[in-house]
Structure formats: structure tokens, C-alpha cells
Design an enzyme around this catalytic site. Structure first.
Site, PDB file in Angstrom:
ATOM      1  N   ASP A   9       0.783  -1.247   0.000  1.00  0.00           N
ATOM      2  CA  ASP A   9       0.000   0.000   0.000  1.00  0.00           C
ATOM      3  C   ASP A   9       0.818   1.302   0.000  1.00  0.00           C
ATOM      4  O   ASP A   9       0.496   2.242   0.750  1.00  0.00           O
ATOM      5  CB  ASP A   9      -0.966   0.027   1.203  1.00  0.00           C
ATOM      6  CG  ASP A   9      -1.998  -1.102   1.176  1.00  0.00           C
ATOM      7  OD1 ASP A   9      -1.883  -1.998   0.312  1.00  0.00           O
ATOM      8  OD2 ASP A   9      -2.916  -1.085   2.009  1.00  0.00           O
ATOM      9  N   ASP A  50      -4.715  -0.750  -1.608  1.00  0.00           N
ATOM     10  CA  ASP A  50      -6.046  -0.593  -1.062  1.00  0.00           C
ATOM     11  C   ASP A  50      -6.854  -0.016  -2.228  1.00  0.00           C
ATOM     12  O   ASP A  50      -6.401   0.926  -2.904  1.00  0.00           O
ATOM     13  CB  ASP A  50      -5.980   0.403   0.111  1.00  0.00           C
ATOM     14  CG  ASP A  50      -6.853  -0.008   1.286  1.00  0.00           C
ATOM     15  OD1 ASP A  50      -7.295  -1.169   1.343  1.00  0.00           O
ATOM     16  OD2 ASP A  50      -7.092   0.856   2.157  1.00  0.00           O
ATOM     17  N   HIS A  52     -10.684   0.869  -2.914  1.00  0.00           N
ATOM     18  CA  HIS A  52     -12.058   0.885  -2.423  1.00  0.00           C
ATOM     19  C   HIS A  52     -13.074   1.432  -3.432  1.00  0.00           C
ATOM     20  O   HIS A  52     -12.814   2.415  -4.123  1.00  0.00           O
ATOM     21  CB  HIS A  52     -12.144   1.735  -1.158  1.00  0.00           C
ATOM     22  CG  HIS A  52     -11.369   1.165  -0.006  1.00  0.00           C
ATOM     23  ND1 HIS A  52     -11.528  -0.139   0.430  1.00  0.00           N
ATOM     24  CD2 HIS A  52     -10.431   1.717   0.818  1.00  0.00           C
ATOM     25  CE1 HIS A  52     -10.716  -0.351   1.460  1.00  0.00           C
ATOM     26  NE2 HIS A  52     -10.040   0.745   1.716  1.00  0.00           N
ATOM     27  N   HIS A  58     -15.892   0.757   6.791  1.00  0.00           N
ATOM     28  CA  HIS A  58     -14.452   1.055   6.752  1.00  0.00           C
ATOM     29  C   HIS A  58     -14.246   2.570   6.606  1.00  0.00           C
ATOM     30  O   HIS A  58     -13.291   3.127   7.121  1.00  0.00           O
ATOM     31  CB  HIS A  58     -13.847   0.299   5.560  1.00  0.00           C
ATOM     32  CG  HIS A  58     -12.360   0.375   5.449  1.00  0.00           C
ATOM     33  ND1 HIS A  58     -11.509  -0.043   6.448  1.00  0.00           N
ATOM     34  CD2 HIS A  58     -11.555   0.799   4.431  1.00  0.00           C
ATOM     35  CE1 HIS A  58     -10.244   0.128   6.052  1.00  0.00           C
ATOM     36  NE2 HIS A  58     -10.244   0.646   4.844  1.00  0.00           N
ATOM     37  N   HIS A  72     -10.464   7.008   1.621  1.00  0.00           N
ATOM     38  CA  HIS A  72      -9.093   6.890   1.102  1.00  0.00           C
ATOM     39  C   HIS A  72      -9.037   5.835   0.008  1.00  0.00           C
ATOM     40  O   HIS A  72      -9.865   4.938  -0.049  1.00  0.00           O
ATOM     41  CB  HIS A  72      -8.129   6.521   2.239  1.00  0.00           C
ATOM     42  CG  HIS A  72      -8.469   5.202   2.874  1.00  0.00           C
ATOM     43  ND1 HIS A  72      -9.393   5.079   3.884  1.00  0.00           N
ATOM     44  CD2 HIS A  72      -8.038   3.948   2.612  1.00  0.00           C
ATOM     45  CE1 HIS A  72      -9.498   3.799   4.215  1.00  0.00           C
ATOM     46  NE2 HIS A  72      -8.695   3.084   3.455  1.00  0.00           N
ATOM     47  N   LYS A  97      -7.243  -4.884  -3.153  1.00  0.00           N
ATOM     48  CA  LYS A  97      -8.092  -5.419  -2.083  1.00  0.00           C
ATOM     49  C   LYS A  97      -9.052  -4.342  -1.590  1.00  0.00           C
ATOM     50  O   LYS A  97      -8.775  -3.161  -1.732  1.00  0.00           O
ATOM     51  CB  LYS A  97      -7.209  -5.886  -0.918  1.00  0.00           C
ATOM     52  CG  LYS A  97      -6.329  -4.759  -0.345  1.00  0.00           C
ATOM     53  CD  LYS A  97      -5.303  -5.254   0.650  1.00  0.00           C
ATOM     54  CE  LYS A  97      -4.323  -4.200   1.080  1.00  0.00           C
ATOM     55  NZ  LYS A  97      -4.888  -3.073   1.831  1.00  0.00           N
ATOM     56  N   CYS A 141      -1.934  -2.696   7.635  1.00  0.00           N
ATOM     57  CA  CYS A 141      -1.827  -3.574   6.471  1.00  0.00           C
ATOM     58  C   CYS A 141      -0.516  -4.355   6.421  1.00  0.00           C
ATOM     59  O   CYS A 141      -0.494  -5.488   5.941  1.00  0.00           O
ATOM     60  CB  CYS A 141      -2.073  -2.772   5.196  1.00  0.00           C
ATOM     61  SG  CYS A 141      -3.793  -2.211   5.128  1.00  0.00           S
TER      62      CYS A 141
HETATM   63 ZN   LIG Z   1      -8.789   1.010   3.391  1.00  0.00          ZN
END
Ligand SMILES: [Zn+2]
Length: 187
Positions: A9, A50, A52, A58, A72, A97, A141
Site C-alpha cells: 500500500d 487498497d 475501495h 471502513h 481513502h 483489495k 496492512c
Molecule cells: Zn482502506
């Protein structure tokens, strides 16, 4: 038997100026870049992201910075892009992810080029037995990714200096925890 570097990340939103910037994010990105562009012993280098879309709770308007967070790393935005100082030509595959749920571990990620391939399978298919983990954030993470790597049977090391925590104390605790469960910490 080969060795992989898993870069966790190292994305704009997790670096200073990003929506969830860690204090040492830029230093970590630059340090990792030095590592991957210099002489090193990694057979493959992969990166997690990451990524999203709608990860439910979250994201929060009133985040507690433990398990709820400001928005984020929204898929395909500047915040989700890799840090600009990284030489992306060194990265063989990205593992994304968290599209619709919180996902701290890179092992929840699927290959960007083939959604049906998860990180553990990809590493095994590439003969990887040993992984070295670096990136952001140490206490979230990086911790989750390294723990899953151990569970998957890989030999695991973490480069302490090339990890940035959200919270310094939690970051140190994460490294201690990883050492206790069988990872090596490179300091
Ligand atoms: Zn996240």
C-alpha cells in the site's frame, strides 16, 4: 525457491498530503525505491493496493483511526495511485483489495491482471518460499499481510525502516507481535 518483496500500500493517500497520510510515507516510498532500483536479491517484486469502491463502515465521517477511516484509496483515483517516486517498471504484479469491504491483508487481494488469482496462489505459482514485507501502515496492512504470509507457510521478514506506522507505539507493537509469531524483523 525464490524470494519476493511485497510492497504494501505505498499509495498517495497513505503519504503526506493524502487523506490518510502517515508521517513517514514519503521516506518509506523513497527508501523502497532505492531498494528496488539498486542491487537486491528479490526474484519478484509485487505491490498491494487498497482499492475501495464501497467498503461500508471502513469509511466514516467520524473516523476513530483504528477500524474506521476517512475516505481513502478510492479505486482509480489519484489517492489510490502508487507513490510517484516509485519506479513502477520494477513491479511485476499488483494485488488489489477492499473493493466492498475493509481489507488489511494483501492476501485478500487479487491480481490486477486476473481477478481470479489471489496473492498466495500467485506467489506459490512463481516458486516463492520467502517473502520480505515493507510499506504502509506497519500497524495495519503490513501487520495483517505479514501474519497471513506466515499462515500461508512463507518464510517472512519485515524491513522495519521501510515501514510507516499510523501510530508509532502501535507500529512498534506490531513488529514485536510479528517477531513473536515467527517473522524476522530487519532493523
Ligand atoms: Zn482502506
Amino acid at each position: 525457491m525464490s524470494k519476493a518483496l511485497i510492497m504494501v500500500d505505498v499509495q498517495n493517500d497513505f503519504c503526506p498530503g493524502g487523506s490518510l497520510g502517515t508521517e513517514r510515507g514519503h521516506d518509506v516510498a523513497r527508501g523502497i525505491n532505492e531498494l528496488i532500483t539498486g542491487e537486491h536479491s528479490y526474484d519478484v517484486i509485487v505491490a498491494t493496493q487498497d482499492w475501495h469502491i464501497d467498503p461500508g463502515t471502513h469509511f466514516s465521517d467520524e473516523p476513530n483511526f483504528v477500524d474506521t477511516w476517512p475516505v481513502h484509496c478510492t479505486a482509480d483515483t489519484e489517492g489510490a495511485r502508487m507513490h510517484p517516486d516509485l519506479d513502477l517498471t520494477k513491479i511485476r504484479e499488483y494485488f488489489r483489495k477492499g473493493e466492498y469491504t475493509a481489507a488489511y491483508s494483501g492476501f485478500e487481494g487479487h491480481a490486477a491482471s486476473d481477478e481470479s488469482t489471489l496473492l498466495a496462489q500467485w506467489l506459490k505459482d512463481n516458486g516463492v518460499t520467502e517473502v520480505v514485507v515493507a510499506g504502509i501502515a506497519t500497524d495495519h496492512c503490513v501487520l495483517a499481510t505479514a501474519k497471513d504470509a506466515l499462515k500461508e507457510g512463507f518464510q517472512v521478514s519485515i524491513i522495519a525502516d521501510l515501514c510507516a506506522p499510523v501510530d508509532k507505539t502501535r507500529g512498534e507493537n506490531a513488529l514485536t507481535e510479528l517477531e513473536e509469531v515467527g517473522a524476522s524483523i530487519i532493523r
